[in-house]
Design a protein around this motif. Structure first.
Motif, PDB file in Angstrom:
ATOM      1  N   LEU A  27      41.350  48.145  42.727  1.00 62.79           N
ATOM      2  CA  LEU A  27      40.487  49.100  43.425  1.00 62.79           C
ATOM      3  C   LEU A  27      39.041  48.612  43.502  1.00 62.79           C
ATOM      4  O   LEU A  27      38.105  49.404  43.438  1.00 62.79           O
ATOM      5  CB  LEU A  27      40.553  50.465  42.731  1.00 62.79           C
ATOM      6  CG  LEU A  27      41.977  51.008  42.496  1.00 62.79           C
ATOM      7  CD1 LEU A  27      41.921  52.336  41.788  1.00 62.79           C
ATOM      8  CD2 LEU A  27      42.740  51.137  43.803  1.00 62.79           C
ATOM      9  N   MET A  28      38.855  47.297  43.602  1.00 61.84           N
ATOM     10  CA  MET A  28      37.491  46.784  43.795  1.00 61.84           C
ATOM     11  C   MET A  28      37.472  45.711  44.880  1.00 61.84           C
ATOM     12  O   MET A  28      37.240  44.544  44.606  1.00 61.84           O
ATOM     13  CB  MET A  28      36.889  46.272  42.481  1.00 61.84           C
ATOM     14  CG  MET A  28      37.750  45.344  41.663  1.00 61.84           C
ATOM     15  SD  MET A  28      36.923  44.759  40.163  1.00 61.84           S
ATOM     16  CE  MET A  28      35.511  43.870  40.779  1.00 61.84           C
ATOM     17  N   PRO A  29      37.748  46.160  46.118  1.00 63.01           N
ATOM     18  CA  PRO A  29      37.765  45.189  47.208  1.00 63.01           C
ATOM     19  C   PRO A  29      36.344  44.791  47.617  1.00 63.01           C
ATOM     20  O   PRO A  29      35.380  45.406  47.170  1.00 63.01           O
ATOM     21  CB  PRO A  29      38.439  45.966  48.336  1.00 63.01           C
ATOM     22  CG  PRO A  29      38.100  47.371  48.074  1.00 63.01           C
ATOM     23  CD  PRO A  29      37.971  47.530  46.601  1.00 63.01           C
ATOM     24  N   MET A  84      36.013  38.897  33.349  1.00 69.45           N
ATOM     25  CA  MET A  84      36.134  37.995  34.488  1.00 69.45           C
ATOM     26  C   MET A  84      36.677  38.736  35.707  1.00 69.45           C
ATOM     27  O   MET A  84      37.602  39.533  35.606  1.00 69.45           O
ATOM     28  CB  MET A  84      37.061  36.836  34.153  1.00 69.45           C
ATOM     29  CG  MET A  84      36.401  35.758  33.358  1.00 69.45           C
ATOM     30  SD  MET A  84      37.585  34.492  32.933  1.00 69.45           S
ATOM     31  CE  MET A  84      37.749  33.638  34.488  1.00 69.45           C
ATOM     32  N   HIS A  85      36.061  38.482  36.850  1.00 68.28           N
ATOM     33  CA  HIS A  85      36.571  38.943  38.125  1.00 68.28           C
ATOM     34  C   HIS A  85      36.689  37.709  39.008  1.00 68.28           C
ATOM     35  O   HIS A  85      36.348  36.610  38.585  1.00 68.28           O
ATOM     36  CB  HIS A  85      35.608  39.943  38.772  1.00 68.28           C
ATOM     37  CG  HIS A  85      35.371  41.163  37.953  1.00 68.28           C
ATOM     38  ND1 HIS A  85      36.143  42.290  38.033  1.00 68.28           N
ATOM     39  CD2 HIS A  85      34.435  41.429  37.009  1.00 68.28           C
ATOM     40  CE1 HIS A  85      35.701  43.197  37.191  1.00 68.28           C
ATOM     41  NE2 HIS A  85      34.654  42.708  36.544  1.00 68.28           N
ATOM     42  N   SER A  86      37.133  37.898  40.231  1.00 68.45           N
ATOM     43  CA  SER A  86      37.136  36.759  41.141  1.00 68.45           C
ATOM     44  C   SER A  86      36.830  37.233  42.549  1.00 68.45           C
ATOM     45  O   SER A  86      37.444  38.154  43.059  1.00 68.45           O
ATOM     46  CB  SER A  86      38.496  36.061  41.092  1.00 68.45           C
ATOM     47  OG  SER A  86      38.496  34.969  41.975  1.00 68.45           O
ATOM     48  N   GLN A 138      39.795  40.879  48.043  1.00 65.41           N
ATOM     49  CA  GLN A 138      40.118  41.684  46.879  1.00 65.41           C
ATOM     50  C   GLN A 138      39.816  40.896  45.615  1.00 65.41           C
ATOM     51  O   GLN A 138      39.893  39.663  45.618  1.00 65.41           O
ATOM     52  CB  GLN A 138      41.613  42.040  46.899  1.00 65.41           C
ATOM     53  CG  GLN A 138      41.947  43.094  47.919  1.00 65.41           C
ATOM     54  CD  GLN A 138      43.442  43.280  48.065  1.00 65.41           C
ATOM     55  OE1 GLN A 138      44.162  42.332  48.316  1.00 65.41           O
ATOM     56  NE2 GLN A 138      43.888  44.506  47.902  1.00 65.41           N
ATOM     57  N   CYS A 139      39.478  41.623  44.566  1.00 61.61           N
ATOM     58  CA  CYS A 139      39.244  40.966  43.284  1.00 61.61           C
ATOM     59  C   CYS A 139      40.501  40.185  42.921  1.00 61.61           C
ATOM     60  O   CYS A 139      41.602  40.690  43.022  1.00 61.61           O
ATOM     61  CB  CYS A 139      38.947  41.987  42.200  1.00 61.61           C
ATOM     62  SG  CYS A 139      38.670  41.208  40.585  1.00 61.61           S
ATOM     63  N   SER A 140      40.317  38.919  42.552  1.00 56.75           N
ATOM     64  CA  SER A 140      41.480  38.066  42.373  1.00 56.75           C
ATOM     65  C   SER A 140      41.650  37.546  40.955  1.00 56.75           C
ATOM     66  O   SER A 140      42.261  36.507  40.731  1.00 56.75           O
ATOM     67  CB  SER A 140      41.411  36.899  43.348  1.00 56.75           C
ATOM     68  OG  SER A 140      41.395  37.388  44.668  1.00 56.75           O
ATOM     69  N   GLU A 141      41.060  38.260  40.000  1.00 54.38           N
ATOM     70  CA  GLU A 141      41.300  37.924  38.599  1.00 54.38           C
ATOM     71  C   GLU A 141      41.518  39.243  37.882  1.00 54.38           C
ATOM     72  O   GLU A 141      40.652  40.127  37.942  1.00 54.38           O
ATOM     73  CB  GLU A 141      40.083  37.180  38.024  1.00 54.38           C
ATOM     74  CG  GLU A 141      40.162  36.872  36.554  1.00 54.38           C
ATOM     75  CD  GLU A 141      41.203  35.815  36.219  1.00 54.38           C
ATOM     76  OE1 GLU A 141      41.195  34.760  36.863  1.00 54.38           O
ATOM     77  OE2 GLU A 141      42.025  36.086  35.323  1.00 54.38           O
ATOM     78  N   LEU A 142      42.691  39.373  37.264  1.00 54.35           N
ATOM     79  CA  LEU A 142      43.043  40.635  36.616  1.00 54.35           C
ATOM     80  C   LEU A 142      41.932  41.071  35.664  1.00 54.35           C
ATOM     81  O   LEU A 142      41.571  40.346  34.743  1.00 54.35           O
ATOM     82  CB  LEU A 142      44.352  40.466  35.850  1.00 54.35           C
ATOM     83  CG  LEU A 142      44.940  41.750  35.279  1.00 54.35           C
ATOM     84  CD1 LEU A 142      45.157  42.775  36.366  1.00 54.35           C
ATOM     85  CD2 LEU A 142      46.236  41.453  34.565  1.00 54.35           C
ATOM     86  N   CYS A 143      41.356  42.254  35.955  1.00 51.46           N
ATOM     87  CA  CYS A 143      40.155  42.626  35.221  1.00 51.46           C
ATOM     88  C   CYS A 143      40.248  44.018  34.597  1.00 51.46           C
ATOM     89  O   CYS A 143      39.258  44.571  34.158  1.00 51.46           O
ATOM     90  CB  CYS A 143      38.945  42.547  36.142  1.00 51.46           C
ATOM     91  SG  CYS A 143      39.084  43.605  37.578  1.00 51.46           S
ATOM     92  N   GLY A 144      41.418  44.612  34.579  1.00 51.56           N
ATOM     93  CA  GLY A 144      41.567  45.931  33.980  1.00 51.56           C
ATOM     94  C   GLY A 144      42.341  46.866  34.871  1.00 51.56           C
ATOM     95  O   GLY A 144      42.872  46.451  35.903  1.00 51.56           O
TER      96      GLY A 144
HETATM   97 CU   LIG Z   1      37.790  42.626  39.120  1.00 46.89          CU
END
Ligand SMILES: [Cu+2]
Lengths: 61, 242
Positions: B220-222, B174-176, B209-215
């Motif tokens: 570092l995935m804006p 999951m990402h956000s 910015q990615c708003s779901e903790l994904c690793g």
């Molecule tokens: Cu993410």
């Protein structure tokens, strides 16, 4: 001789206190509204009004 | 006027709005702040009065066991304040959920740890969907004026004053997908398509910015979004489809 019961201290002052407290609250809230919210909205509206006018001027050329 | 579209030193408020949605959020924020200021004034005054009047009065509470009126007041008043805050909040929530007549659809896929953008409405010369990936700009490649941890190598380019729909999903975890200037934050979930729409009212560059903790590289995935005029957008598309 017994001391007369001390009652009604709350009730007597409560009207004044609540009105003054709400007064303080509304002053705070009003200050926020007047000096923080309104200028921000005004700035934004002014920008979009100007943008619209600019677009219209470009379109009419 | 200069817009606050990136984090700035000592910035205290929300970033400036670029869509009606985020303007609604600002409006709601200010309404809630109004009630907060009201309660702050009320409680501060009451505290001062209570401390001042009752510290030296040993008998003040002697006959006071309970006060029904008082209890009703201090239950009803907070309830009323909460109601006043929740109604505009729900109205805004359901309004922003609405995806009405989008003119353009962009598919957004979150991956560990980058984003992929697909302009599913368009194809290139060989008939494939226009799509590309977007990675963070490494620190040692940053140029003057770039924002660290926000700038990317490629960005989503979108036209101004156009209803755009985002279809958001993920490929691994999951990402956000979130863009504060537009008031968007939507989960990217593997195996699920979420949709959200926006209307950008002014040109500019907006970040998220990615708003779901994904690793490990979650930070570092804006996402970088460039809002341009329709002509520029069409030029961009035609260059992309070469
Ligand atoms: Cu993410």
């Amino acid at each position: 001789m017994a001391i007369a019961p001390i009652t009604g201290t709350l009730r007597r002052k409560i009207i004044t206190d609540i009105s003054l407290a709400f007064g303080c609250g509304f002053i705070f809230a009003g200050l926020y509204w007047e000096f923080e919210h309104k200028p921000l909205v005004q700035k934004r509206e002014a920008f979009y009004a100007q943008l619209k006018a600019q677009k219209e001027a470009e379109d009419s050329v | 006027m200069t817009w606050l579209d990136v984090p700035a030193p000592w910035a205290m408020r929300l970033q400036d709005a670029a869509s009606p949605n985020q303007e609604g959020i600002h409006e709601l924020y200010d309404h809630i702040m109004f009630y907060l200021a009201l309660v702050l004034g009320l409680v501060s005054y009451m505290t001062i009065v209570i401390v001042k009047d009752f510290t030296k009065n040993k008998f003040a509470h002697k006959q006071l066991r309970h006060g029904q009126t008082l209890e009703i007041i201090w239950t009803m008043f907070p309830a009323l304040i909460l109601l006043l805050m929740s109604f505009p909040s729900f109205i805004l929530l359901y309004l922003s959920d609405e995806v009405l007549t989008p003119a353009l659809t962009v598919k957004i896929v979150g991956l560990q740890w980058y984003w992929k953008y697909e302009y599913s409405d368009f194809v290139n010369k060989t008939g494939e969907t226009l799509e590309y990936e977007s990675y963070i700009m490494p620190d040692d490649m940053l140029e003057e004026g770039n924002t660290r941890l926000l700038d990317t190598d490629t960005s989503i380019v979108l036209p101004v004053d156009t209803h755009v729909r985002f279809i958001v999903t993920a490929n691994d975890v999951m990402h956000s997908f979130a863009v504060p200037s537009l008031g968007i934050k939507i989960d990217a979930t593997p195996g699920r398509l979420n949709q959200v729409s926006t209307l950008m009212e002014r040109t500019g560059v907006f970040y998220g910015q990615c708003s779901e903790l994904c690793g490990v590289n979650h930070a570092l995935m804006p996402m970088k979004m460039q809002c341009v005029t329709m002509e520029d957008f069409l030029t961009y598309l035609s260059e992309l489809s070469e």
